[in-house]
Design a protein around this motif. Structure first.
Motif, mmCIF file in Angstrom:
data_model
loop_
_atom_site.group_PDB
_atom_site.id
_atom_site.type_symbol
_atom_site.label_atom_id
_atom_site.label_comp_id
_atom_site.label_asym_id
_atom_site.label_seq_id
_atom_site.Cartn_x
_atom_site.Cartn_y
_atom_site.Cartn_z
ATOM 1 N N ALA D 39 0.837 -1.202 0.000
ATOM 2 C CA ALA D 39 0.000 0.000 0.000
ATOM 3 C C ALA D 39 0.873 1.255 0.000
ATOM 4 C CB ALA D 39 -0.923 -0.002 1.206
ATOM 5 N N ASP D 40 1.942 1.216 0.789
ATOM 6 C CA ASP D 40 2.861 2.356 0.845
ATOM 7 C C ASP D 40 3.470 2.628 -0.520
ATOM 8 O OD1 ASP D 40 2.584 3.192 3.343
ATOM 9 O OD2 ASP D 40 4.455 2.339 4.141
ATOM 10 N N ALA D 41 3.869 1.553 -1.168
ATOM 11 C CA ALA D 41 4.576 1.707 -2.430
ATOM 12 C C ALA D 41 3.650 2.072 -3.572
ATOM 13 C CB ALA D 41 5.325 0.410 -2.750
ATOM 14 N N ASP D 42 2.395 1.853 -3.379
ATOM 15 C CA ASP D 42 1.450 2.003 -4.482
ATOM 16 C C ASP D 42 0.913 3.439 -4.549
ATOM 17 O OD1 ASP D 42 -0.622 1.672 -6.358
ATOM 18 O OD2 ASP D 42 -0.815 -0.438 -5.767
ATOM 19 N N ASP D 43 1.116 4.134 -5.663
ATOM 20 C CA ASP D 43 0.656 5.527 -5.780
ATOM 21 C C ASP D 43 -0.865 5.635 -5.777
ATOM 22 O OD1 ASP D 43 3.273 6.010 -6.144
ATOM 23 O OD2 ASP D 43 3.141 6.071 -8.346
ATOM 24 N N ARG D 44 -1.490 4.563 -6.208
ATOM 25 C CA ARG D 44 -2.946 4.644 -6.323
ATOM 26 C C ARG D 44 -3.628 4.607 -4.958
ATOM 27 N NH1 ARG D 44 -3.242 -0.588 -9.963
ATOM 28 N NH2 ARG D 44 -1.895 -1.193 -8.224
ATOM 29 N N ILE D 45 -2.892 4.183 -3.955
ATOM 30 C CA ILE D 45 -3.450 4.085 -2.611
ATOM 31 C C ILE D 45 -2.951 5.286 -1.793
ATOM 32 C CG2 ILE D 45 -3.691 2.629 -0.563
ATOM 33 C CD1 ILE D 45 -4.642 1.240 -3.091
ATOM 34 N N ALA D 46 -3.878 6.123 -1.337
ATOM 35 C CA ALA D 46 -3.472 7.288 -0.558
ATOM 36 C C ALA D 46 -3.147 6.874 0.870
ATOM 37 C CB ALA D 46 -4.580 8.331 -0.560
ATOM 38 N N ASP D 47 -3.925 5.978 1.402
ATOM 39 C CA ASP D 47 -3.789 5.690 2.830
ATOM 40 C C ASP D 47 -4.341 4.304 3.120
ATOM 41 O OD1 ASP D 47 -3.106 6.129 5.380
ATOM 42 O OD2 ASP D 47 -4.784 7.459 5.875
ATOM 43 N N LEU D 48 -3.616 3.583 3.942
ATOM 44 C CA LEU D 48 -4.141 2.301 4.402
ATOM 45 C C LEU D 48 -4.427 2.422 5.895
ATOM 46 C CD1 LEU D 48 -4.450 -0.878 3.555
ATOM 47 C CD2 LEU D 48 -2.439 -1.089 4.999
ATOM 48 N N GLN D 49 -5.699 2.263 6.230
ATOM 49 C CA GLN D 49 -6.064 2.274 7.647
ATOM 50 C C GLN D 49 -5.978 0.846 8.155
ATOM 51 O OE1 GLN D 49 -6.041 5.689 8.197
ATOM 52 N NE2 GLN D 49 -7.821 5.453 9.481
ATOM 53 N N PHE D 50 -5.012 0.596 9.026
ATOM 54 C CA PHE D 50 -4.762 -0.774 9.469
ATOM 55 C C PHE D 50 -5.250 -0.973 10.896
ATOM 56 C CE2 PHE D 50 -2.035 -3.708 11.776
ATOM 57 C CZ PHE D 50 -2.052 -4.823 10.968
ATOM 58 N N VAL D 51 -6.058 -1.994 11.111
ATOM 59 C CA VAL D 51 -6.503 -2.290 12.474
ATOM 60 C C VAL D 51 -6.249 -3.759 12.792
ATOM 61 C CG1 VAL D 51 -8.464 -2.442 14.034
ATOM 62 C CG2 VAL D 51 -8.253 -0.484 12.524
ATOM 63 N N ASP D 52 -5.613 -3.962 13.929
ATOM 64 C CA ASP D 52 -5.328 -5.318 14.412
ATOM 65 C C ASP D 52 -6.403 -5.693 15.421
ATOM 66 O OD1 ASP D 52 -4.503 -7.388 16.046
ATOM 67 O OD2 ASP D 52 -2.405 -6.765 16.076
#
Ligand SMILES: Nc1ncnc2c1ncn2[C@@H]1O[C@H](COP(=O)(O)OP(=O)(O)OP(=O)(O)O)[C@@H](O)[C@H]1O
Ligand SMILES: Nc1ncnc2c1ncn2[C@@H]1O[C@H](COP(=O)(O)OP(=O)(O)OP(=O)(O)O)[C@@H](O)[C@H]1O
Ligand SMILES: [Mg+2]
Ligand SMILES: [Mg+2]
Lengths: 341, 364, 506, 307
Positions: D39-52
């Motif tokens: 997700a970080d590397a991908d320009d198309r993704i602005a933000d990944l909201q991660f929940v454990d």
């Protein structure tokens, strides 16, 4: 000598007397508000009106269980079995309706009655045989988890039972698109339990003897209070709340999961204690427990909105926030006490 | 002017009371051992020597129970002060993580690195313990909450140290011998367990620490007014518990050669508290029994093995544990024993029937 | 007026682990009488009461209530059966309010709900009947132990019972309260209520009781009508020997102290907000200072400030002329200040620890945990003090909570005598102590001060204070109003006079 | 990592909410890392909201509700259990947020509530292990099998067991399940169970150890070695997952078969996310590339391992 009246002023000044015991809960509520405002300032969409109601959807079961736990802790005991009893109840609901084909209208009351009875049994063992609550309920924790797994080691769906679709039907307050929010019935079950608990604890003899027993069991006994009934009663209530929590979980997910609620007892205890109830018994409020559950939920929400925390940073941040919360609460409470002194 | 009192007083009260307390847990332990011997033969209890190391089922139980024993011993002291430490499982993970990670970053087979790693891990564990103690003693936070914070955050810290991975140490590192090695055929974890036990017994019973702990736990205010450094003693108890938990983590990690930050020592705090309580120390603080705790640990360790040996499926492990815990609790209860025996001694003189709505059991 | 006995206990035997507390005791209570149970500390008085009211179940014997055999299983049942009791140690729940304590278990209700307003109103009325005016909504813990005792009495009196049992209700009360209590008792007796009264104050017993039953070492000595048993005979029965009574004990010979020696302890402007107004007080070696005042006048608070139990927020305290900072019980003990608090159950003893451990606690604390007192030395010391203070049972390994109230007090005293303090602060040391022991303690205080120890002595019994003190600090409304030092001032009347006149002057 | 606080439906990329199971194993951590890195590397993704969610369904449901409140563009869910998702997924649907399942699946009746599932098939993994067993021990009269289960009641444990015995029973393979105990997916658990088993039963009548994951298998191998047996020779061993450590043990000759369960599907997932957000038609199931490896393949595969 005319006999003069002894007028003793309490050491703590009278003005704040009525208020002094509300200081911890006041601090809790103030900090909650601060957390909420902080969230709004930092995260987009945090001001969504559904955010607070959501705390009472996901945590409805926990809230109910924590209310039961409040009774037990106020009486000076502890109940570790609630998570397992809750999972067991959900599983029993599922198995009895799906596999055994019994109507849900019989199964649900039966499960609740079972909760009361199992709690009362635990309470009786604790009181009459003088077994430490920790041990007796820890046995319950293992027992009901084991029984749940013996009913089924798979999760089990109960979506086909119509009855269980009732709980998540929502009541809307205003239009969700502009400033409204909605709550499902299970939240109202939870609110109902809280209100009932509040009334019972503060306005009935049973409730007051819970406080008395928590203050000093020996004294309560010598004062002639029904200690046995009270102690058995609080565990029965906790058992009932755990079973009801299980039913609510059945409503919530329409499924039963044998591993549901692992560690829930600690969440419940944490919520109760964060809400200002003393683990040693005798002091605290059920409304504090509501605040405690909200604090735990709010922490999770903030972590979710932060969104960029790895699993471990999330845990650390929850710990740090909790720490900050507890310390602030202590500081506020202490300075409150100082002002009175 | 002292008149001889006709009232007879008990002699040697303490020792016999002590034995009475331990008798029931011992009986349960013996019963479990007998079940195992019945199922698997005498090999169960007889140690065998293998690879220059004692083996056999029972020795293995002892060896594997060493981490739990350490934690339970530390927990006993904390409970004596009327506290509780929920963070020990997390400290276990942290201890394991620090030791493994440090060794991985250095020369795995160098003894010096291993020693530094262990020292570092123990120091951090002690620090965490002291922190818990300070929260309880100086900030007045309830023990369960104070330690809950580290129970939650601690595993995060352990994962942070390992980066969420499971670092594993090479099998030839001296580190693993802490978990797998043997000195004079006795497995190292057992030696450590016995040593810590002995050290704590010496520390608490040859000095006055034990009595002061019991005093602080029994009545904190009275202890303060008697001039006891109640706060310092409380911190010390948590600090010892922290060190014990860290050491337990090191043994666990050395045994596996790896540190699992997420699962290492998971729920061990519950087992530890259970062992303490089975051993006769009450959660209300005051009197504590290190020997009792040791027996409690042996019961828990044997129980887990028994389930496998008897051939019960995994689903049974919880139920069986519940049953044994229940039995121990009941046997320990004098009220229960009286109640069970009651049908056998009716008709005692002086027992008039109750006229007023009798309850089921005698009031305390 | 005595026809059928209302309570008849026969052949009551009660064993505790290692102790036979009661051995075939008979006891008879008739309607409308006030009956005293007399005996030394540990004689079994409280145990007899507890057997009657279902706290303990007897090992042998029978109990008749109104001619019916009964066996109560809990005080609650006894209460339902018409027996109201005030137990020796105040047994109320401190976390609840005064009103709730008064009415716990029998709160006025509206439907199923407690009517708090009615409860508070009735609580106020009830307390004012016995001459107390409290904020009934405040938690009980904010009141002194004496007030708590009054609340406990009010609670029991209000329960409409045929039998009222009072186990040392007057031990913390001063004369006003005692007078009120006796008056209330008399009017209850007139209305036909039978009462059991336990007290170590012989004058009170003689003033109010019709009959008395005397116990000694768990056995019955006999039952007499009060009029038939002169005081010295009673004491003889109680102690099983002749003793010089208290009256025989002379006023202690006042200590002449060197004119301008440095005071051992010197408090200047010492005070704490809400507890006690700033006061000045010098205590010299070998001097006994009495603190006198009415209930709640701040004696305890004064003592606690000097002992370092509470932090002072104004003024300074100096020891041997040097100012001390960071005054705490630990540093105080290190300087040789010992403090026996008035509430031995919550502030004094550690119930689970043994007699021996409780005794050596302060000594051990001052040595630090690392240097344990050698076992031989320890048992020697403990045995010495058990013998010196006549603590019974003389078993150093018994948990101290199993001791009778008076013996617990002696253990506490022994704890501080062990460290050979230079200043011993005794807050109500004679509370709940039998005549013989009381004389012993007074004699002890005199001895100690003769040997050079300073003593700060607090007692609700002004006789005691006047008999022992070199100087008397008089308190009123949490303020030290005067320090009496003339030999001629050492009388009860002078003290009462000071309290009244100085109070009204303001 | 520096999070982008703007997030919330910005036009310069997608905001994705990812409700992960937990961090219960190295596999899971590798999976989380993979998704986050991609997700970080991908320009198309602005933000990944991660929940454990710490292995709790309630927490996952809460996380999804929070995603809905946050108005993310796509929700990725790695469900803890199969059932119980109807309500919350319906909520997401009503909010117009598409849902992708990662790793595990949910019950069939809820198929309409998600767009696609990417992940492994645990039953299939069990089958692979079963197939190998049937071939390997074809000559044996009866094969003594010892199973190390995962956490009792968890989906991978249940499915890996089901698939395995499905093949064994289906092929009329003659075997005896000597014992089956849970090692809770941990090395500690695996080692403890194995130690106890060996010290009381010995290994004589056991031919095969089937461990539901790497860690338990590696723990068991230690126990076997310490008892003086040779893992991989005296007893054949199958493990599922295939971490570096697992392969290393394979290269060292300590085990015999590895069924891969591949956590590194972040790139694949991000492509899917973009497609789904664009409303493109995607298959209901997108399998993650997974394999199984025998003894002679370990050496070659080891360098490719990413976790
Ligand atoms: N729970 C108990 N366990 C063991 N021994 C006890 C217990 N309660 C009382 N005793 C013992 O029983 C004896 C009688 O005690 P009791 O309290 O009845 O004395 P008492 O006459 O009330 O004395 P006091 O005047 O000091 O109050 C004492 O020796 C005491 O140590
Ligand atoms: N343990 C305590 N906790 C809280 N407040 C107390 C305590 N003890 C005394 N007080 C308060 O301090 C005030 C002063 O009481 P103190 O005990 O100093 O008076 P006293 O003259 O010693 O009377 P007493 O005869 O009751 O001991 C009282 O009004 C009481 O409310
Ligand atoms: Mg008494
Ligand atoms: Mg006082």
């Amino acid at each position: 000598m005319s006999s003069p009246t002894l007028t003793e002023r309490p050491t703590r000044s009278t003005l704040f007397d009525g208020l002094s015991r509300y200081i911890p809960i006041g601090a809790t509520v103030a900090l909650l508000a601060a957390m909420y405002l902080g969230g709004i300032a930092n995260y987009p969409n945090f001001d969504n009106p559904q955010l607070i109601p959501d705390l009472f959807i996901g945590n409805a079961g926990l809230l109910i269980v924590a209310v039961g736990m409040t009774f037990v802790i106020l009486s000076g005991g502890i109940d570790l079995s609630v998570g397992s009893v809750m999972a067991f109840s959900t599983m029993a609901c599922a198995w009895l309706t799906v596999e055994a084909g019994l109507p849900a209208s019989i199964v649900v009351p039966a499960v609740l009655v079972f909760g009361v009875l199992s709690g009362a049994f635990t309470g009786a063992i604790i009181h009459y045989f003088n077994v430490q609550p920790f041990i007796a309920t820890l046995a319950g924790l293992f027992l009901y988890r084991g029984l749940t797994l013996q009913i089924s080691d798979h999760d089990m769906s109960i979506r086909d039972i119509d009855f269980f679709s009732w709980g998540m039907q929502r009541i809307e307050f205003g239009d969700p698109r502009d400033g409204g929010f909605s709550l499902p019935y299970i939240s109202f079950i939870a609110f109902g339990v809280v209100i009932l608990a509040f009334i019972v604890l503060h306005y009935t003899r049973f409730g007051r003897s819970v406080y008395a027993v928590g203050g000093s069991e020996q004294s309560a006994l010598l004062m002639g209070l029904p200690v046995a009934r009270t102690k058995v009663g609080v565990y029965a209530i906790s058992g009932f709340c755990a079973a009801l929590g299980g039913v609510v979980a059945a409503f919530y997910t329409k499924s039963a999961n044998p591993l549901a609620g692992v560690g829930l007892e600690l969440d419940a205890i944490a919520a109760v204690v964060v809400g200002g109830t003393l683990l040693t018994g005798g002091a605290g409020f059920v409304l504090g427990t509501v605040a405690g559950v909200m604090v735990m939920g709010m922490l999770t929400t903030i972590i979710a909105f932060q969104g960029n925390l790895s699993s471990w940073w999330a845990r650390i941040v929850v710990g740090v926030l909790l720490l900050a919360f507890i310390l602030l609460q202590r500081v506020l409470a202490r300075s409150g006490e100082k002002r009175k002194g | 002017m002292n008149l001889a009192s006709p009232v007879q007083t008990a002699g040697g009260g303490r020792a016999s009371a002590y034995f009475k307390r331990l008798m029931w847990p011992l009986i349960v332990l013996a019963a479990l051992l007998i079940v195992n011997i019945a199922v698997t033969g005498f090999d169960f209890i007889v140690p065998s020597v293998h690879d220059g190391r004692l083996g056999g089922a029972f020795v293995n139980i002892l060896r594997r129970s060493a981490p739990l024993l350490l934690i339970a011993l530390g927990m006993t002291l904390v409970i004596a002060t009327k506290g509780i430490d929920l963070s020990v499982g997390a400290v276990y993970a942290i201890g394991a993580a620090i030791a493994c990670q440090y060794i991985l970053n250095g020369d795995q087979s160098a003894l010096g690195v291993v020693v530094t790693a262990v020292t570092l891990a123990l120091a951090i564990a002690a620090l965490i313990g002291a922190w818990n103690g300070a929260m309880v003693a100086y900030f007045g936070v309830q023990p369960i909450v104070a330690t809950l914070i580290l129970m939650i955050a601690g595993r995060g810290i352990a994962q942070l140290i390992t980066g969420g991975q499971i670092p594993s140490v090479a099998d030839d590192s001296p580190f693993v011998s802490i978990g797998r090695g043997a000195i004079a055929t006795v497995p190292v974890p057992i030696i450590i367990g016995v040593a810590v036990f002995a050290a704590l017994v010496l520390l608490t019973r040859t000095t006055a620490l034990g009595m002061l702990l019991e005093s602080v736990g029994g009545n904190p205010e009275a202890s303060r007014l008697a001039g006891i450094r109640a706060k310092g003693i409380t911190v010390l108890a948590y600090l010892i518990a922290g060190i014990c938990a860290g050491l337990a983590g090191i043994i666990g990690a050395a045994n596996l050669g790896s540190a699992d930050a997420n699962n290492g020592g998971l729920w061990i705090e519950l087992d530890a508290i259970l062992a303490v309580v089975i051993g006769g120390t009450t959660l209300l603080g005051g009197r504590f029994f290190l020997v009792g705790t040791t027996i409690g640990v042996a019961i828990i360790g044997t129980l887990e093995v028994t389930i496998i040996n008897v051939g019960l499926s995994s689903q049974w492990q919880f139920t069986a544990k519940a049953i044994v815990v229940f039995i121990v609790a009941m046997l320990q209860s004098p009220e229960f024993r009286a109640w069970i025996l009651r049908p056998f001694r009716t008709g005692r003189p002086g027992r008039t029937p109750a006229a007023h709505d009798p309850e089921k059991a005698p009031a305390k | 007026m005595s026809d059928e006995p209302i309570v008849q206990m026969t052949g009551i035997t009660k064993d505790f682990t290692g102790v036979r507390a009661l051995d075939g005791v008979d006891f008879t209570l008739r309607p409308g009488e006030i009956h005293a149970i007399m005996g030394e500390n540990g004689a079994g008085k409280s145990t007899l009461i507890k057997v009657l009211t279902g706290v303990h179940s007897p090992d042998a014997g029978r109990i008749l209530l109104d001619g019916e055999p009964v066996r109560f299983n809990s005080p609650g049942h006894a209460q339902a059966g018409g027996i109201a009791t005030v137990y020796q140690e105040v047994n109320l729940t401190e976390n609840l309010s005064v009103a709730e304590n008064l009415f716990a278990g029998r709160e006025p209700r509206l439907g199923p709900f407690i009517n708090f307003r009615a409860m508070r109103r009735r609580a106020k009325a009830l307390l004012s009947d016995i001459g107390v005016d409290l904020n009934v909504a405040a938690p009980l813990s904010s009141y002194s132990i004496a007030t708590q005792q009054l609340v406990a009495i009010a609670r029991a009196v209000d329960i409409d019972a045929k039998v009222l049992i009072l186990d040392e209700p007057t031990s913390s009360l001063d004369r006003e309260e005692v007078a009120v209590l006796l008056r209330v008792m008399r009017s209850l007796a007139d209305s036909g209520c039978a009462m059991v009264f336990i007290s170590h104050f012989l004058d009170q017993v003689y003033e109010i009781c019709d009959r008395m039953t005397v116990l000694r070492n768990g056995t019955l000595v006999g039952e007499w009508a009060t009029a038939d048993l002169p005081e010295n005979e009673l004491i003889g029965h109680m102690l099983g020997r002749e003793v010089e009574t208290l009256d025989a004990l002379d006023r202690r010979r006042p200590h002449d102290r060197p004119a301008q020696s440095t005071p051992l302890v010197s408090a200047a402007g010492l005070g704490r907000k809400g507890a006690v107004a700033p006061f000045d007080l010098d205590i010299h070696e070998g001097e006994v200072i009495g603190l006198a005042g009415l209930l709640g006048s701040g004696r305890t608070e004064t003592a606690r400030l000097i002992a370092g139990a509470d932090r002072h927020d104004t003024g300074t305290i100096a020891f041997d002329g040097r100012r001390i900072g960071g005054h705490s019980p630990r540093t105080a003990a290190a300087r040789g200040i010992g403090f026996c608090p008035e509430n031995r159950k919550t502030e004094g003893l550690v119930g689970d620890l043994t007699v021996a451990e409780n005794m050596i606690l302060a000594m051990q604390a001052s040595r630090g945990w690392a240097r344990a007192i050698p076992p031989a030395r320890r048992s020697e010391l403990v045995a010495e003090f058990i013998d010196k203070l006549d603590i019974r049972p003389a078993n150093p390994d018994l948990p101290v909570r199993h001791l009778s109230g008076g013996n617990q007090q002696k253990v506490l005293l022994a704890r501080w005598m062990l460290i050979e303090p230079r200043l011993l602060i005794l807050d109500e040391p004679t509370r709940g102590i039998d005549v013989g022991a009381k004389a012993d303690i007074q004699r002890l205080v005199a001895e100690l001060s003769d040997a050079g120890m300073a003593v700060l002595f607090i007692s609700a019994e002004l006789d005691e204070v006047t008999r022992l003190s070199d100087r008397i600090a008089v308190l009123r409304d949490r303020e030290l109003i005067d320090i009496l030092h003339e030999e001629s001032d050492m009388t009860t009347d002078r003290i009462v006079d000071t309290i009244v006149t100085r109070g009204s002057a303001e | 990592g520096g999070g982008d606080d703007e997030g919330g439906g910005g036009s310069d990329g997608l905001v994705v909410g990812f409700a992960q199971v937990g961090a219960e194993s190295a596999w899971r951590t590798a999976n989380s890392d993979s998704v986050r890195d991609s997700a970080d590397a991908d320009d198309r993704i602005a933000d990944l909201q991660f929940v454990d969610a710490q292995q709790q369904q309630e927490k996952q449901i809460e996380a999804i509700r929070n995603f809905i409140t946050q108005k993310v563009d796509v929700i990725v869910l790695a469900p803890v259990v199969e059932t119980g998702w109807t309500d919350v997924l319906t909520d997401a649907e009503q909010a117009g947020i598409p849902v992708i399942l990662a790793d595990r699946g949910i019950e069939e009746a809820d198929e309409d509530l998600y767009v696609t599932r990417i992940g492994s098939d645990f039953v299939e993994e069990g089958r692979k292990a079963g197939t190998w067993t049937v071939e390997e021990f074809a000559e044996n009269e009866t094969t003594g099998i010892l199973q190390l289960e995962g956490t009792v009641g968890s989906a991978p444990a249940n499915d890996r067991e089901a698939g395995f015995f499905e093949i064994l029973d289906g092929e009329d393979f003659s075997y005896e399940l000597v014992d089956s105990q849970s090692g809770d997916f941990t090395a500690e658990g695996g080692k403890a169970v194995m130690e106890t088993f060996i010290s009381t039963h010995g290994l004589e009548d056991i031919d095969l150890l089937y461990a539901h994951n790497d860690e338990m298998g590696l723990g068991a191998i230690q126990a076997i070695e310490e008892a003086g047996y040779e893992p991989g020779t005296d007893i054949q061993i199958i493990i599922v997952d295939g971490s570096k450590a697992g392969f290393q043990a394979g290269v060292d000759g300590k085990l015999n078969y590895i069924v891969e369960c591949n956590p590194v599907f972040g790139d694949q997932l991000m492509d899917l996310v973009v497609q789904v957000a664009d409303g493109a038609d995607v298959e209901k199931f997108t399998p993650v590339v997974e394999d199984a490896f025998g003894v002679d393949e370990f050496e070659a595969e080891l360098p490719n391992r990413q976790f």
